[in-house]
Structure formats: C-alpha cells, structure tokens
Design an enzyme around this catalytic site. Structure first.
Site, short mmCIF file in Angstrom:
data_model
loop_
_atom_site.label_atom_id
_atom_site.label_comp_id
_atom_site.label_asym_id
_atom_site.label_seq_id
_atom_site.Cartn_x
_atom_site.Cartn_y
_atom_site.Cartn_z
N SER A 1 32.46 30.99 35.09
CA SER A 1 33.71 31.00 34.34
C SER A 1 33.39 31.19 32.87
O SER A 1 32.36 30.68 32.39
CB SER A 1 34.42 29.65 34.53
OG SER A 1 35.40 29.48 33.52
N GLN B 1 49.93 34.15 28.26
CA GLN B 1 49.62 33.34 29.44
C GLN B 1 49.00 31.99 29.07
O GLN B 1 48.66 31.21 29.95
CB GLN B 1 48.73 34.11 30.41
CG GLN B 1 47.29 34.31 29.94
CD GLN B 1 46.54 35.21 30.90
OE1 GLN B 1 46.71 36.43 30.92
NE2 GLN B 1 45.67 34.64 31.73
N HIS C 1 32.54 38.69 36.54
CA HIS C 1 33.24 39.93 36.18
C HIS C 1 32.42 41.15 36.62
O HIS C 1 32.97 42.14 37.11
CB HIS C 1 33.43 40.03 34.66
CG HIS C 1 34.26 38.94 34.07
ND1 HIS C 1 33.75 37.94 33.30
CD2 HIS C 1 35.60 38.71 34.15
CE1 HIS C 1 34.73 37.14 32.90
NE2 HIS C 1 35.85 37.57 33.41
N HIS D 1 30.87 37.53 32.37
CA HIS D 1 29.72 36.93 33.06
C HIS D 1 29.50 37.69 34.37
O HIS D 1 30.24 38.66 34.66
CB HIS D 1 29.94 35.44 33.29
CG HIS D 1 31.27 35.12 33.91
ND1 HIS D 1 31.60 35.48 35.20
CD2 HIS D 1 32.37 34.50 33.41
CE1 HIS D 1 32.83 35.08 35.47
NE2 HIS D 1 33.33 34.49 34.39
O1 PAF Z 1 42.04 36.27 35.22
C1 PAF Z 1 42.10 36.66 34.05
O2 PAF Z 1 41.07 36.81 33.38
C2 PAF Z 1 43.45 36.95 33.42
O3 PAF Z 1 44.41 36.08 33.89
C3 PAF Z 1 43.89 38.42 33.60
C4 PAF Z 1 44.12 38.75 35.07
C5 PAF Z 1 42.85 39.35 33.02
C6 PAF Z 1 45.21 38.64 32.86
O4 PAF Z 1 45.09 38.38 31.50
#
Ligand code: PAF
Length: 279
Positions: A185, A61, A37, A34
């Site tokens: 987001s 993650q 970024h 979006h």
């Molecule tokens: O913020 C994010 O989109 C993610 O946590 C990242 C930094 C790309 C790591 O996967």
C-alpha cells in the site's frame, strides 16, 4: 513513455490508437507506486497493445483533509517506475485540469457503496466514481485494471460503469504482498519501524481465521479477528465484516453467500491499513 498533462491530449491520443484498431489498457493510480501497481501494469501490458497509467491524487475522494495532505506524492520516482514497466503513456494532470469546475455529480451507487468504507468514509466512493468515470470517458479503454486490496472499490466501480454504460472489461487483480504478508500500500511508507513490524499481524490473523470456517460461526470468527488484532498495543480495528463477494452485504451464516470475503480496516498508529481474505 510519453507524459500527458491535458485531457485534450489524452483524448486525442487514445482516439488515435483506437482508430488504428489497437487495444488500450488503463491503470488508474494515485501514484506513490509500489509493486502492487506494477503488477497491474504487467497484466495490462500482456493483455493490450497500449498501456496508459494515470497518476492523480483525487481530492474528491478524500473525506479527511489530513489524509489528502499527507498522501505521498512522488512523481519523479513514479515516472521512472512506469517507464521501466513499459507503460506507453502516463497521464499526470493537475487538479484544475481534472476539475475546471466542481464536480457536483452524485452517483446512485446503491447498497455496495453503503457499507464498510462507504459508511466510514462518507463521500469517498462518490469521489472515486467521479474520477474513474472521467478517466473511463476520456480513455475509453478496452480494459481497466484495479487491485483487489480495495475489494469494495471494485464493486463500486462496476456499479458506476453499469450506470454510465461503460461496457469494457473491468479486471480485478490479486493483492501483492510483502514477504511477511503485509498487503502493499502507498500508505505503508508512513509506518514507523515498530508499526511496520506489527502490521503483518493483520494477514496472519486473517489466514488463521480461514481455518476456523468449518467449526465456528461468522460471529465467532469476527470476534476472533477483532480480539486478536486489538490485543496489539498499537493496532485498532475500525471494522471487520464478512460479506457476500458480489453484493458486499454482511452475512450472518456461511451459507448466505456463494463466496464470503472478510474485509478489514485497521489503524496502525494513525495509518489506516486495509486488507481482505476469501473464506
Ligand atoms: O485505488 C486508487 O488508487 C484510487 O481510488 C483510484 C481508483 C485511482 C481513483 O482515484
């Protein structure tokens, strides 16, 4: 723009640019791009000769399998956006390419990773440290760019970089917002029309709370924020903490930090939204 799918090609390409004395800006993302970024990419473009953006939904993650399953994946649209934004290389690997074997590294991330997101999402920050440390090592950029919406994540990445001896610049970029104040987001696309209409209450409430700093205690401000948002029939705060911007530790008096930041997580229906504000 060239799409790179393998670690080997990424390393060789970056080594080549570095060898020619060119500066490299790295923008790690999980795709579903979006304008937030794109603002990181714009900044990276200005600061560096070469820009590489990664698009990888990092499984390590996610502490919630459903969240990983429903995370939006929009590779084609992402490539168009990266190309139009002037990115030189898009690194878009598979999970097997990144993790040919399980990553068992446990980072000593310390207190910055223990509170808020760290407490609510066990393992999340270790997973972020795993993927970002790999991207850093393979790219060895001149600068890496992260959005301040994930405020605590930046502190954790700085800590990981210190542990691993990465000495390049980690640059925090301001949150991009929709006109009604909602922080951009990738998860916003999952909001229903009713939830989307209600979500700007988060920013509105945080802004209102800043005006209370002169006359109210931290506890009173926290209660105001939580009560106002929880009065919505479709929103529920998971946490609201006012922390020292450097240590991420909650403070109990305004004087306890040079800069205080309020960090919030709100469930809007089942969509988890995060935001923050500087007091
Ligand atoms: O913020 C994010 O989109 C993610 O946590 C990242 C930094 C790309 C790591 O996967």
């Amino acid at each position: 723009m060239k799409v790179i799918r393998t670690v080997r090609e990424l390393r060789e390409t970056m080594d080549n640019h570095r060898g020619q004395g060119q500066s490299i800006g790295l923008v790690p993302t999980m795709g579903a791009l979006h304008d937030g970024h794109l603002s990181l990419i714009e900044r990276a473009r200005k600061d560096n000769d070469i820009v590489v953006a990664s698009v990888f939904v990092n499984p390590t993650q996610f502490n919630n399998l459903d969240d990983l399953r429903t995370y939006p994946r929009t590779e084609e649209a992402d490539c168009d956006k990266l190309r139009n934004a002037g990115v030189d290389y898009a690194f878009i690997p598979t999970v097997e390419e990144i993790y040919p074997e399980p990553d068992t590294r446990v980072f000593d991330l310390g207190p910055v990773a223990e509170v808020m997101e760290g407490a609510m999402r066990p393992g999340h920050f270790n997973g972020v440290a795993q993927i970002v440390s790999k991207l850093f090592a393979w790219t060895m950029p001149t600068r890496a760019y992260f959005g301040e919406k994930d405020y605590q994540q930046i502190a954790v990445i700085r800590r990981m970089a210190e542990l691993e001896g990465f000495s390049f610049d980690i640059i925090a970029c301001p949150i991009k917002r929709h006109d009604d104040g909602l922080a951009m987001s990738s998860r916003n696309v999952r909001l229903t029309a009713e939830q989307r209409a209600e979500a700007p209450l988060i920013r509105k409430t945080l802004l209102e709370s800043v005006g209370m700093k002169e006359t109210k205690s931290i506890d009173e401000v926290k209660r105001f924020v939580e009560d106002t948002i929880n009065a919505s029939p479709i929103m529920r705060t998971e946490y609201y903490e006012i922390v020292d911007s450097k240590t991420m530790q909650p403070i109990s008096r305004w004087d306890d930090a040079e800069t205080a930041v309020g960090c919030i997580t709100v469930y809007c229906g089942d969509v988890r939204l995060i935001d923050n504000i500087t007091y």
